[in-house]
Enzyme design. Structure first.
Site, short mmCIF file in Angstrom:
data_model
loop_
_atom_site.label_atom_id
_atom_site.label_comp_id
_atom_site.label_asym_id
_atom_site.label_seq_id
_atom_site.Cartn_x
_atom_site.Cartn_y
_atom_site.Cartn_z
N CYS A 119 -39.32 -30.71 34.61
CA CYS A 119 -38.91 -31.22 33.28
C CYS A 119 -37.45 -31.69 33.25
O CYS A 119 -37.04 -32.36 32.31
CB CYS A 119 -39.14 -30.16 32.21
N HIS A 252 -34.81 -32.00 26.18
CA HIS A 252 -36.19 -31.92 26.65
C HIS A 252 -37.05 -31.35 25.52
O HIS A 252 -36.66 -30.41 24.84
CB HIS A 252 -36.26 -31.01 27.88
N ASN A 282 -45.15 -31.40 25.16
CA ASN A 282 -44.19 -31.38 26.27
C ASN A 282 -44.69 -32.34 27.35
O ASN A 282 -45.71 -32.08 27.98
CB ASN A 282 -44.09 -29.94 26.80
O1 UT7 Z 1 -41.11 -27.62 30.06
C1 UT7 Z 1 -40.54 -26.52 30.68
C2 UT7 Z 1 -40.01 -25.61 29.73
N1 UT7 Z 1 -41.07 -24.81 29.12
C3 UT7 Z 1 -40.77 -24.15 28.04
O2 UT7 Z 1 -39.68 -24.32 27.54
C4 UT7 Z 1 -41.74 -23.15 27.47
C5 UT7 Z 1 -40.96 -21.96 26.97
N2 UT7 Z 1 -41.78 -20.94 26.34
C6 UT7 Z 1 -42.34 -21.11 25.12
O3 UT7 Z 1 -42.22 -22.18 24.53
C7 UT7 Z 1 -43.06 -19.96 24.47
O4 UT7 Z 1 -42.80 -18.79 25.21
C8 UT7 Z 1 -44.59 -20.18 24.34
C9 UT7 Z 1 -44.87 -21.25 23.31
C10 UT7 Z 1 -45.17 -20.57 25.68
C11 UT7 Z 1 -45.26 -18.88 23.88
O5 UT7 Z 1 -44.71 -18.47 22.63
P1 UT7 Z 1 -44.36 -16.93 22.38
O6 UT7 Z 1 -43.84 -16.84 21.01
O7 UT7 Z 1 -43.47 -16.50 23.51
O8 UT7 Z 1 -45.78 -16.24 22.42
P2 UT7 Z 1 -46.29 -15.08 23.42
O9 UT7 Z 1 -46.46 -15.60 24.79
O10 UT7 Z 1 -45.43 -13.88 23.19
O11 UT7 Z 1 -47.71 -14.78 22.81
C12 UT7 Z 1 -47.88 -14.19 21.53
C13 UT7 Z 1 -49.34 -14.00 21.24
C14 UT7 Z 1 -50.12 -13.32 22.37
O12 UT7 Z 1 -51.07 -12.47 21.78
P3 UT7 Z 1 -50.80 -10.87 21.70
O13 UT7 Z 1 -50.64 -10.45 23.11
O14 UT7 Z 1 -49.55 -10.73 20.88
O15 UT7 Z 1 -52.04 -10.39 21.02
C15 UT7 Z 1 -50.83 -14.47 23.03
O16 UT7 Z 1 -52.03 -14.06 23.66
O17 UT7 Z 1 -49.96 -15.27 21.05
C16 UT7 Z 1 -51.14 -15.37 21.85
N3 UT7 Z 1 -51.31 -16.75 22.24
C17 UT7 Z 1 -52.06 -17.64 21.53
N4 UT7 Z 1 -52.78 -17.51 20.41
C18 UT7 Z 1 -53.40 -18.60 19.94
C19 UT7 Z 1 -50.78 -17.40 23.31
N5 UT7 Z 1 -51.17 -18.69 23.30
C20 UT7 Z 1 -51.96 -18.86 22.22
C21 UT7 Z 1 -52.63 -19.97 21.68
N6 UT7 Z 1 -53.35 -19.79 20.55
N7 UT7 Z 1 -52.60 -21.19 22.24
#
Ligand code: UT7
Length: 325
Positions: A119, A252, A282
């Site tokens: 990225c 980005h 993204n």
């Molecule tokens: O391009 C390179 C750079 N990449 C990035 O910058 C990505 C950086 N990271 C992020 O943007 C975020 O960490 C994410 C968007 C990937 C994830 O967001 P988060 O607020 O960190 O969520 P999480 O991973 O802590 O997940 C929270 C909950 C989980 O459920 P439990 O364990 O709390 O029950 C996940 O299983 O959300 C659940 N979850 C979803 N639910 C519905 C994860 N993905 C989904 C989804 N739909 N698509």
């Protein structure tokens, strides 16, 4: 007399197929994967993304974006001295996507190569083009970020497949005595190579390992907010400018929350941040030049304004380019 590189034209291309979160959620539900528009919007700011058609490769998207940038700059492909394509989703293992773009643009002879910094790829590619222009060896360069991330997504993994889209963005950069690019700053730290990767590779006639994207989202998030502030400040310091001098921040486009946090740290209102993540998702190396082209074409970005471009991604890689448009 100083020699600078200056952006003389921008262009971009998005494949025709657009999926809203609701469209994607409906497709995923058929595979038994549960997600929702509410979750995606709240956690990422993404509302829609584009996916390339089966017959479209990165070079097709890149060539179209490149054509539009050349047209905006008022030059032909035959006048280019350099083509660089930033991509992590090349058409083939080799030759480079850049050579395919060169062929599709109908030119031949000038050097053409790919840059792979995920990225951050466009920031790396623009930095290389700037250095080659400043050295005097290149007069006119076409720098493109192009990706078909839909090809490397695991549509059974809801934590990653809702985040990415396909697209391409391009700039023509030309040598001149007026700035231009004022400062560049690029970095990598391979200790974090595992938190965002596609671990598969080709060997012995087959793909070994897992050829889909794996990400520890929270680890990437935490590192990203720190390095984005650092690299922006490093570029500002090199140019002797302040955060208050920036007219537009073009980061980005991965997650609106990362962008909000970067803007806060640079004491910039969100109105000065170009946001396209809502419509594009993204698009990795394509996201910065795509956002730049959108804001140039809708009239927000004007000649003479100070732009901070910054990226972060797999590797771990990060960097910024500060320029007078
Ligand atoms: O391009 C390179 C750079 N990449 C990035 O910058 C990505 C950086 N990271 C992020 O943007 C975020 O960490 C994410 C968007 C990937 C994830 O967001 P988060 O607020 O960190 O969520 P999480 O991973 O802590 O997940 C929270 C909950 C989980 O459920 P439990 O364990 O709390 O029950 C996940 O299983 O959300 C659940 N979850 C979803 N639910 C519905 C994860 N993905 C989904 C989804 N739909 N698509």
């Amino acid at each position: 007399m100083s020699r600078y590189s200056r952006i003389s034209g921008t262009g971009s291309y998005l494949p025709a197929r657009r999926l809203t979160n609701a469209d994607l959620a409906a497709d995923l539900a058929q595979k038994g994967v549960e997600t929702s528009d509410e979750w995606i919007v709240e956690r990422t700011g993404i509302r829609a993304r584009h996916f390339a058609a089966a017959e479209q490769g990165s070079s097709d998207l890149a060539a179209e974006a490149g054509r539009r940038a050349l047209e905006a700059a008022g030059i032909t492909a035959a006048e280019l001295d350099l083509i660089i394509v930033a991509t992590s989703t090349p058409d083939m293992v080799f030759p480079s996507t850049a050579t395919m773009v060169q062929y599709k643009l109908g030119s031949a002879g000038c050097p053409a190569f790919d840059v792979q910094a995920v990225c951050s790829g466009f920031i790396y590619a623009l930095t290389v083009a700037d250095a080659m222009i400043q050295s005097g060896s290149v007069q006119r360069a076409l720098v493109i970020g192009s990706e078909v991330f839909s090809r490397i997504l695991d549509f059974k993994d809801r934590t990653t497949c809702v985040l990415f889209g396909d697209g391409a963005g391009a700039v023509v950069v030309e040598a001149g005595d007026q700035p231009g690019i004022l400062a560049t700053d690029i970095h990598a730290d391979g200790r974090h190579r595992d938190i965002l990767c596609v671990p598969g590779h080709v060997s012995g006639g087959s793909v070994l390992g897992d050829p889909v994207l794996k990400m520890d989202g929270q680890a990437v998030f935490k590192l990203a907010v720190g390095v984005l502030e650092e690299t922006a400040r490093a570029s500002l310091a090199k140019a002797g400018l302040q955060d208050s001098d920036i007219d537009w921040l073009i980061p980005h486009q991965a997650n609106i929350r990362i962008m909000q946090s970067t803007a806060r740290k640079l004491k910039m209102p969100l109105e000065k941040v170009v946001v396209t993540v809502d419509q594009h998702g993204n698009t990795s190396a394509a996201s910065i030049p795509l956002a730049l082209d959108v804001a140039v074409r809708d009239g927000r970005i004007r000649r003479g304004q100070l732009l901070m471009l910054e990226g972060v991604g797999g590797g771990f890689t990060w960097g910024s380019v500060l320029l007078r448009y």
